[in-house]
Design a protein around this motif. Structure first.
Motif, short mmCIF file in Angstrom:
data_model
loop_
_atom_site.label_atom_id
_atom_site.label_comp_id
_atom_site.label_asym_id
_atom_site.label_seq_id
_atom_site.Cartn_x
_atom_site.Cartn_y
_atom_site.Cartn_z
N LEU A 68 0.81 -1.22 0.00
CA LEU A 68 0.00 0.00 0.00
C LEU A 68 0.85 1.27 0.00
O LEU A 68 0.33 2.36 -0.29
N GLY A 69 2.12 1.15 0.34
CA GLY A 69 2.97 2.33 0.45
C GLY A 69 2.99 3.18 -0.81
O GLY A 69 2.82 4.41 -0.74
N GLY A 70 3.18 2.54 -1.96
CA GLY A 70 3.21 3.30 -3.21
C GLY A 70 1.87 3.93 -3.54
O GLY A 70 1.80 5.09 -3.97
N ILE A 71 0.80 3.18 -3.32
CA ILE A 71 -0.55 3.70 -3.60
C ILE A 71 -0.87 4.89 -2.71
O ILE A 71 -1.37 5.93 -3.17
N LEU A 72 -0.56 4.74 -1.42
CA LEU A 72 -0.85 5.82 -0.46
C LEU A 72 0.00 7.05 -0.73
O LEU A 72 -0.48 8.18 -0.62
N GLY A 73 1.26 6.83 -1.10
CA GLY A 73 2.12 7.97 -1.42
C GLY A 73 1.62 8.74 -2.63
O GLY A 73 1.61 9.97 -2.64
N SER A 74 1.17 8.02 -3.65
CA SER A 74 0.61 8.67 -4.84
C SER A 74 -0.68 9.41 -4.51
O SER A 74 -0.92 10.52 -5.00
N THR A 75 -1.50 8.79 -3.65
CA THR A 75 -2.76 9.45 -3.24
C THR A 75 -2.48 10.72 -2.46
O THR A 75 -3.15 11.75 -2.66
#
Length: 265
Positions: free
Chosen positions: A163-170
């Motif tokens: 989820l780290g990449g998804i949350l960072g992009s969000t």
């Protein structure tokens, strides 16, 4: 600021069965949760310190908000100052050595106090609409945090780290949206930040909790900074729930007023 951690035998678990670990309610023992996990005793002990520090910070923030509201210090100009002060405290904490535990804990409590002061105008607004909104938002935040923390703790290790990449992009998307909304004052962008931001911080609970566990397994013992990350997640969820409840309550009140006027006409 990114409105921004428990598989052993029962004998090993006795050493971490502290009062702080049983704050989930009478008769609830975290040992029953740990038995279903693959988390070492070292990481479990680290989590107990993280959650104890987090609880103390929440109490400090509540005290700051209470004092601000009841002493008449609430002002829209003071809130940004308190937020800036909190940012400075975070920078100071990041520069202080991890061995200075007492100083870092004191700074963490001060950070919570400043966060409570910065939230006082929003809390005052909620009280003017309906005093029950604050309690509802707090209980909702606590329920969300408890459920998703337990999900992260009892799930397979590293299962939520993707989820780290998804949350960072969000987060980046929301920062851009917030910047655009500063100029355009769009209700669509505001609602986007509100509801997507709420989902993002819920995701961060899963991600941050598993990151904290993995770092503890690898020898990290900075429980103060780990508590800071979870506290930021908590505040992010609480603020958004509070705003949503204020909007819904105002909409319901306006609808009732409109119906009353229609009946008079």
């Amino acid at each position: 600021q990114r409105h921004r951690v428990k598989s052993s035998l029962p004998g090993n678990l006795r050493s971490i069965s502290t009062p702080e670990m049983q704050y989930l309610g009478p008769g609830f023992d975290m040992k029953t949760v740990f038995k279903t996990t693959q988390i070492s005793e070292k990481a479990q002990h680290h989590l107990s310190k993280v959650y104890s520090t987090l609880l103390a910070t929440v109490i400090s923030a509540s005290f700051g908000a209470y004092v601000s509201i009841n002493s008449g210090l609430v002002s829209t100009s003071a809130a940004p100052s308190a937020m800036f002060g909190g940012f400075i405290v975070m920078l100071v904490m990041a520069c202080i050595k991890k061995t200075s535990v007492t100083v870092r804990i004191a700074l963490m409590m001060f950070f919570g106090l400043l966060e409570g002061l910065s939230l006082s105008p929003l809390l005052q607004m909620a009280m003017e609409v309906d005093e029950r909104i604050i309690a509802t938002a707090f209980l909702g935040t606590a329920t969300i945090f408890l459920c998703f923390s337990l999900a992260a703790i009892t799930s397979k290790r590293r299962s939520f780290l993707y989820l780290g990449g998804i949350l960072g992009s969000t987060l980046m998307l929301l920062l851009i949206s917030s910047l655009l909304n500063f100029f355009f004052h769009s209700m669509f962008l505001f609602n986007l930040e509100l509801y997507v931001g709420l989902a993002m911080f819920v995701g961060y609970i899963l991600f941050d909790t598993q990151v904290i566990i993995e770092r503890a397994e690898n020898g990290n013992d900075d429980f103060v900074w780990d508590a800071m990350k979870l506290f930021i997640d908590l505040v992010g969820i609480f603020v958004r729930l509070l705003i949503i409840l204020i909007k819904l309550n105002k909409k319901r009140r306006d609808s009732k007023s409109g119906n009353a006027l229609d009946s008079v006409v």
